[in-house]
Design a protein around this motif. Structure first.
Motif, PDB file in Angstrom:
ATOM      1  N   ASN A   8       2.493 -10.575  10.616  1.00 14.65           N
ATOM      2  CA  ASN A   8       2.724  -9.090   9.873  1.00 14.65           C
ATOM      3  C   ASN A   8       1.533  -8.429   9.693  1.00 14.65           C
ATOM      4  OD1 ASN A   8       1.212  -9.369   7.151  1.00 14.65           O
ATOM      5  ND2 ASN A   8       2.405 -11.393   7.133  1.00 14.65           N
ATOM      6  N   ARG A   9       1.551  -7.086   9.515  1.00 14.09           N
ATOM      7  CA  ARG A   9       0.663  -6.139   9.626  1.00 14.09           C
ATOM      8  C   ARG A   9       0.481  -5.617   7.955  1.00 14.09           C
ATOM      9  NH1 ARG A   9       1.476  -1.515  11.442  1.00 14.09           N
ATOM     10  NH2 ARG A   9      -0.668  -1.030  11.840  1.00 14.09           N
ATOM     11  N   LEU A  10       0.947  -6.432   7.266  1.00 18.24           N
ATOM     12  CA  LEU A  10       0.434  -6.117   5.618  1.00 18.24           C
ATOM     13  C   LEU A  10      -0.650  -5.528   5.221  1.00 18.24           C
ATOM     14  CD1 LEU A  10       2.277  -5.647   3.223  1.00 18.24           C
ATOM     15  CD2 LEU A  10       1.946  -8.168   2.591  1.00 18.24           C
ATOM     16  N   LYS A  11      -1.851  -6.169   5.589  1.00 13.02           N
ATOM     17  CA  LYS A  11      -3.083  -6.104   5.112  1.00 13.02           C
ATOM     18  C   LYS A  11      -3.434  -4.532   5.458  1.00 13.02           C
ATOM     19  CE  LYS A  11      -7.732  -7.856   5.223  1.00 13.02           C
ATOM     20  NZ  LYS A  11      -8.498  -8.864   5.355  1.00 13.02           N
ATOM     21  N   VAL A  12      -3.189  -4.196   6.921  1.00 16.70           N
ATOM     22  CA  VAL A  12      -3.474  -3.130   7.514  1.00 16.70           C
ATOM     23  C   VAL A  12      -2.646  -1.859   7.022  1.00 16.70           C
ATOM     24  CG1 VAL A  12      -3.209  -1.771   9.889  1.00 16.70           C
ATOM     25  CG2 VAL A  12      -4.099  -4.348   9.872  1.00 16.70           C
ATOM     26  N   VAL A  13      -1.426  -2.088   6.912  1.00 14.19           N
ATOM     27  CA  VAL A  13      -0.465  -0.860   6.316  1.00 14.19           C
ATOM     28  C   VAL A  13      -1.058  -0.664   4.705  1.00 14.19           C
ATOM     29  CG1 VAL A  13       1.736  -0.333   5.622  1.00 14.19           C
ATOM     30  CG2 VAL A  13       1.653  -1.287   7.831  1.00 14.19           C
ATOM     31  N   LEU A  14      -1.260  -1.760   4.054  1.00 10.63           N
ATOM     32  CA  LEU A  14      -1.866  -1.285   2.694  1.00 10.63           C
ATOM     33  C   LEU A  14      -3.229  -0.529   2.594  1.00 10.63           C
ATOM     34  CD1 LEU A  14      -1.320  -4.869   0.976  1.00 10.63           C
ATOM     35  CD2 LEU A  14      -0.279  -2.837   0.359  1.00 10.63           C
ATOM     36  N   VAL A  15      -3.912  -0.811   3.586  1.00 12.00           N
ATOM     37  CA  VAL A  15      -5.393  -0.048   3.801  1.00 12.00           C
ATOM     38  C   VAL A  15      -4.995   1.414   4.166  1.00 12.00           C
ATOM     39  CG1 VAL A  15      -7.505   0.226   5.169  1.00 12.00           C
ATOM     40  CG2 VAL A  15      -6.822  -2.011   4.034  1.00 12.00           C
ATOM     41  N   GLU A  16      -4.039   1.554   5.200  1.00  7.41           N
ATOM     42  CA  GLU A  16      -3.828   2.755   5.697  1.00  7.41           C
ATOM     43  C   GLU A  16      -3.030   3.859   4.383  1.00  7.41           C
ATOM     44  OE1 GLU A  16      -2.575   1.892  10.109  1.00  7.41           O
ATOM     45  OE2 GLU A  16      -0.647   2.019   8.746  1.00  7.41           O
ATOM     46  N   TRP A  23      -1.932  -4.185  -6.504  1.00 11.05           N
ATOM     47  CA  TRP A  23      -0.955  -3.132  -6.905  1.00 11.05           C
ATOM     48  C   TRP A  23       0.387  -3.505  -6.215  1.00 11.05           C
ATOM     49  CZ3 TRP A  23       2.169  -0.628  -3.279  1.00 11.05           C
ATOM     50  CH2 TRP A  23       3.057   0.469  -3.633  1.00 11.05           C
ATOM     51  N   LEU A  24       0.635  -4.336  -5.139  1.00  8.69           N
ATOM     52  CA  LEU A  24       1.660  -4.557  -4.502  1.00  8.69           C
ATOM     53  C   LEU A  24       2.159  -5.817  -5.279  1.00  8.69           C
ATOM     54  CD1 LEU A  24       4.071  -4.272  -2.240  1.00  8.69           C
ATOM     55  CD2 LEU A  24       2.281  -5.907  -0.738  1.00  8.69           C
ATOM     56  N   SER A  25       1.585  -6.643  -5.544  1.00  7.45           N
ATOM     57  CA  SER A  25       1.946  -7.953  -6.303  1.00  7.45           C
ATOM     58  C   SER A  25       2.626  -7.241  -7.554  1.00  7.45           C
ATOM     59  CB  SER A  25       0.967  -8.734  -6.666  1.00  7.45           C
ATOM     60  OG  SER A  25      -0.157  -8.418  -7.477  1.00  7.45           O
TER      61      SER A  25
END
Length: 73
Positions: A8-16, A23-25
């Motif tokens: 997944n790209r979750l970390k990248v999208v969160l930064v973007e 916040w997401l949690s």
């Protein structure tokens, strides 16, 4: 095998999107450590959580998936 890859790209999208994993949690109602594991790809979110995450971040679900990791499977 796929378990060692960045699925997944979750970390990248969160930064973007300028959002934190904390916040997401809070938005998803899950433990910060769970989201941290998703961000580091040590575990993967269930499909339902992936869909909720995409909605919260205003992205398509496919934006959260690393397509290159599936090409090599």
């Amino acid at each position: 095998m796929a378990a060692n890859k960045d699925l997944n790209r979750l970390k990248v999208v969160l930064v973007e999107k300028k959002k934190s994993s904390l916040w997401l949690s809070k938005q998803l109602g899950c433990a910060p450590t769970t989201v941290s594991k998703w961000c580091t790809n040590s575990s993967q979110p269930p499909l339902e959580m992936l869909m909720k995450t995409a909605k919260l971040l205003g992205v398509e679900i496919m934006d959260l998936i690393n397509k290159e990791s599936f090409e090599s499977i």
